[in-house]
Scaffold this motif. Structure first.
Motif, PDB file in Angstrom:
ATOM      1  N   SER A 170      29.103 -62.090 113.222  1.00 24.21           N
ATOM      2  CA  SER A 170      29.502 -60.997 112.741  1.00 24.21           C
ATOM      3  C   SER A 170      31.029 -61.266 111.919  1.00 24.21           C
ATOM      4  O   SER A 170      31.267 -61.487 110.481  1.00 24.21           O
ATOM      5  CB  SER A 170      29.802 -59.551 112.331  1.00 24.21           C
ATOM      6  OG  SER A 170      28.380 -59.161 112.665  1.00 24.21           O
ATOM      7  N   ILE A 287      16.998 -49.575 113.117  1.00 19.54           N
ATOM      8  CA  ILE A 287      17.597 -50.210 112.330  1.00 19.54           C
ATOM      9  C   ILE A 287      16.665 -49.410 110.664  1.00 19.54           C
ATOM     10  O   ILE A 287      17.663 -48.960 109.859  1.00 19.54           O
ATOM     11  CB  ILE A 287      16.823 -51.397 112.476  1.00 19.54           C
ATOM     12  CG1 ILE A 287      18.220 -51.870 112.961  1.00 19.54           C
ATOM     13  CG2 ILE A 287      17.060 -52.405 110.312  1.00 19.54           C
ATOM     14  CD1 ILE A 287      17.505 -53.910 112.910  1.00 19.54           C
ATOM     15  N   GLN A 291      18.433 -46.087 108.289  1.00 22.43           N
ATOM     16  CA  GLN A 291      19.081 -45.906 106.851  1.00 22.43           C
ATOM     17  C   GLN A 291      18.783 -44.820 105.711  1.00 22.43           C
ATOM     18  O   GLN A 291      19.476 -44.294 105.027  1.00 22.43           O
ATOM     19  CB  GLN A 291      17.791 -46.518 106.087  1.00 22.43           C
ATOM     20  CG  GLN A 291      18.023 -48.186 106.745  1.00 22.43           C
ATOM     21  CD  GLN A 291      19.333 -49.040 106.377  1.00 22.43           C
ATOM     22  OE1 GLN A 291      19.429 -48.970 105.173  1.00 22.43           O
ATOM     23  NE2 GLN A 291      19.987 -49.705 107.613  1.00 22.43           N
ATOM     24  N   ASN A 295      23.407 -43.725 111.644  1.00 21.08           N
ATOM     25  CA  ASN A 295      22.911 -44.163 112.771  1.00 21.08           C
ATOM     26  C   ASN A 295      23.755 -43.689 114.148  1.00 21.08           C
ATOM     27  O   ASN A 295      22.976 -43.242 114.856  1.00 21.08           O
ATOM     28  CB  ASN A 295      23.459 -45.805 112.887  1.00 21.08           C
ATOM     29  CG  ASN A 295      24.588 -46.000 112.437  1.00 21.08           C
ATOM     30  OD1 ASN A 295      25.714 -44.655 112.002  1.00 21.08           O
ATOM     31  ND2 ASN A 295      25.538 -47.522 112.522  1.00 21.08           N
ATOM     32  N   LEU A 318      23.455 -52.985 113.900  1.00 25.93           N
ATOM     33  CA  LEU A 318      22.951 -53.305 112.984  1.00 25.93           C
ATOM     34  C   LEU A 318      22.496 -52.618 111.507  1.00 25.93           C
ATOM     35  O   LEU A 318      22.696 -52.554 110.420  1.00 25.93           O
ATOM     36  CB  LEU A 318      21.758 -54.820 113.259  1.00 25.93           C
ATOM     37  CG  LEU A 318      21.877 -55.820 114.558  1.00 25.93           C
ATOM     38  CD1 LEU A 318      20.705 -56.551 114.663  1.00 25.93           C
ATOM     39  CD2 LEU A 318      23.671 -56.418 113.633  1.00 25.93           C
ATOM     40  N   GLY A 319      22.036 -51.500 112.714  1.00 26.41           N
ATOM     41  CA  GLY A 319      21.260 -50.255 110.756  1.00 26.41           C
ATOM     42  C   GLY A 319      22.494 -49.718 110.412  1.00 26.41           C
ATOM     43  O   GLY A 319      22.291 -48.866 109.737  1.00 26.41           O
ATOM     44  N   LEU A 321      24.229 -51.348 108.888  1.00 28.47           N
ATOM     45  CA  LEU A 321      24.527 -51.913 107.942  1.00 28.47           C
ATOM     46  C   LEU A 321      23.366 -51.517 106.673  1.00 28.47           C
ATOM     47  O   LEU A 321      22.337 -50.512 106.906  1.00 28.47           O
ATOM     48  CB  LEU A 321      24.447 -53.104 107.673  1.00 28.47           C
ATOM     49  CG  LEU A 321      25.045 -53.893 108.412  1.00 28.47           C
ATOM     50  CD1 LEU A 321      24.929 -55.904 108.779  1.00 28.47           C
ATOM     51  CD2 LEU A 321      26.867 -54.168 108.006  1.00 28.47           C
ATOM     52  N   GLY A 322      23.037 -51.412 105.298  1.00 28.11           N
ATOM     53  CA  GLY A 322      22.499 -51.067 104.511  1.00 28.11           C
ATOM     54  C   GLY A 322      22.616 -49.711 103.602  1.00 28.11           C
ATOM     55  O   GLY A 322      23.449 -50.248 102.431  1.00 28.11           O
ATOM     56  N   ASN A 363      25.534 -55.422 102.121  1.00 23.65           N
ATOM     57  CA  ASN A 363      24.968 -54.771 102.978  1.00 23.65           C
ATOM     58  C   ASN A 363      23.869 -55.214 103.355  1.00 23.65           C
ATOM     59  O   ASN A 363      23.311 -55.789 104.834  1.00 23.65           O
ATOM     60  CB  ASN A 363      25.459 -53.721 102.872  1.00 23.65           C
ATOM     61  CG  ASN A 363      26.337 -52.922 103.202  1.00 23.65           C
ATOM     62  OD1 ASN A 363      26.871 -52.793 105.035  1.00 23.65           O
ATOM     63  ND2 ASN A 363      27.329 -53.046 102.548  1.00 23.65           N
ATOM     64  N   LEU A 367      21.947 -57.353 107.006  1.00 26.96           N
ATOM     65  CA  LEU A 367      21.514 -56.988 107.884  1.00 26.96           C
ATOM     66  C   LEU A 367      19.971 -57.436 107.897  1.00 26.96           C
ATOM     67  O   LEU A 367      19.787 -58.048 109.265  1.00 26.96           O
ATOM     68  CB  LEU A 367      21.002 -55.749 107.285  1.00 26.96           C
ATOM     69  CG  LEU A 367      19.807 -54.937 107.666  1.00 26.96           C
ATOM     70  CD1 LEU A 367      20.504 -54.206 109.555  1.00 26.96           C
ATOM     71  CD2 LEU A 367      19.285 -53.356 107.327  1.00 26.96           C
ATOM     72  N   PHE A 371      19.568 -59.347 111.799  1.00 27.74           N
ATOM     73  CA  PHE A 371      17.883 -58.844 112.371  1.00 27.74           C
ATOM     74  C   PHE A 371      17.625 -60.780 112.480  1.00 27.74           C
ATOM     75  O   PHE A 371      16.632 -60.954 113.463  1.00 27.74           O
ATOM     76  CB  PHE A 371      17.444 -58.422 111.162  1.00 27.74           C
ATOM     77  CG  PHE A 371      15.603 -57.529 111.496  1.00 27.74           C
ATOM     78  CD1 PHE A 371      16.463 -57.271 112.470  1.00 27.74           C
ATOM     79  CD2 PHE A 371      14.383 -58.842 111.335  1.00 27.74           C
ATOM     80  CE1 PHE A 371      14.108 -56.532 113.057  1.00 27.74           C
ATOM     81  CE2 PHE A 371      13.561 -58.373 111.386  1.00 27.74           C
ATOM     82  CZ  PHE A 371      13.765 -57.585 112.561  1.00 27.74           C
TER      83      PHE A 371
END
Length: 379
Positions: A170, A287, A291, A295, A318-319, A321-322, A363, A367, A371
């Protein structure tokens, strides 16, 4: 009616969690078992850390740090990179939302006068991504980490080793993203020194000691009632305004989800259906649910259906992001940028860049990369 609508709009997750908790009470009528739902330890640690970070902000700790670092940066891209790196590293200890509340207004104040609004937008987006990703390395970096760390009783070295590969990648992506999106190495005129209150080193040392005390509580060396009592007593004496800065909406959201999760766990039909799905695909489930409901609630909800805490830690981090609501911290930057854009449009009347579209594209790309990295590590 307007106040109700405004409350829902400003605190959607709080309102949704409250409504869901209330609905669940009709399926599992309130009884003494409700008392066992609430994880008082997590709430106490969160509250203590909120008070300490607020107090550190009041004495100007973060302003002094930022001004010192900015005094040696000479280019627009350099400032953008520095603000992103500060967001990344500070979020590990201050949480992602506190880092953004502290740094985003400062970034706008420093960079807006130069009229590079598109580069400013990209800087703010990268700072947001950096805060969300930097916070995933430590148990105190964000609320879902603290909850999952405590819920699954994961050892601190084990937690750090789990997230270091993702944090390292990251960091590299954030640096690369800054060089790609914040183009040009043009030099800026000397930055005006903003007034910063003189830092009280006595208070700084006391607050740092309180911070260490709370970290020792996180890792299990100090009982949470001791650290909470000492922290609250110190703030009552030294900085009562810190109580006004605590995020009570987040604490209430935690309580509502504790009730919801506790009740769901007593409904066999729902537990059986979700357990199989989450147990089979914990990371994708975390994840995708992030969305939709963000999270923090996703971590709390899914933890009722799987014993695989490590996968939930990876998935909910990670979730973040998005979508814009995948991490509620992202809304902080959006609100600051929206206010800035509105004021700018009123002055110039010009067309503004689409923040949400650019935010979502950046994002999603990051992601997908992270992933894919997860899939490689777990082949």
């Amino acid at each position: 009616m307007r106040k109700i609508i405004s409350t829902i709009r400003n605190n959607p997750i709080l309102c949704i969690s409250g409504l869901l908790a209330l609905i669940s009470c009709f399926f599992v009528l309130p009884d003494l078992q409700y008392l066992s739902y609430i994880n008082v330890r997590v709430l106490a640690i969160l509250f203590g850390l909120m008070l300490i970070v607020a107090a550190l902000g009041h004495i100007g700790t973060f302003d002094v740090l930022t001004n010192k670092l900015l005094s040696n940066v000479k280019t627009y891209r350099g400032i953008s990179l520095l603000m992103s790196l500060l967001s990344f590293f500070l979020s590990m200890f201050l949480t992602n939302d506190v880092s953004l509340v502290t740094l985003v207004p400062f970034a706008i104040m420093v960079l807006a006068p130069f009229g590079e609004n598109r580069r400013l937008m990209f800087t703010l987006i990268i700072m947001t991504v950096a805060a969300n990703l930097g916070s995933m390395l430590t148990p105190i970096g964000n609320p879902q980490n603290l909850y999952l760390y405590d819920n699954y009783k994961i050892a601190l070295p084990e937690f750090l080793l789990l997230m270091i590969p993702y944090s390292a990648l990251s960091l590299a992506m954030i640096v690369a993203l800054t060089f790609i999106l914040v183009k040009g190495s043009d030099k800026l005129p000397p930055l005006k020194n903003t007034e910063v209150k003189k830092l009280s080193f006595v208070k700084l040392l006391i607050y740092f000691a309180l911070f260490v005390l709370n970290i020792l509580t996180v890792v299990g060396y100090v009982h949470f009632l001791i650290s909470l009592g000492v922290t609250v007593a110190a703030m009552l004496i030294m900085d009562r305004n810190s109580f006004k800065k605590a995020d009570y909406n987040l604490l209430a959201t935690f309580v509502f989800f504790f009730i919801l999760i506790g009740n769901i766990g007593r409904i066999d039909a729902i537990t059986g259906a979700l357990s199989g799905l989450v147990s089979s695909y914990p990371v994708p489930a975390a994840i995708l649910s992030s969305q939709i409901i963000s999270n923090v609630p996703a971590a709390m909800l899914l933890s009722a259906f799987t014993d695989d805490g490590k996968s939930l830690i990876i998935g909910t981090n990670l979730g973040g992001l998005g979508t814009l609501i995948a991490s509620m911290a992202s809304l902080i930057t959006y609100r600051f940028h929206a206010k800035f854009s509105k004021e700018l449009k009123e002055k110039t009347g010009g067309k503004q860049d689409n923040y949400i579209l650019n935010f979502t594209i950046i994002n999603i790309v990051m992601l997908v990369i992270l992933f894919g990295f997860y899939l490689i590590l777990n082949r």
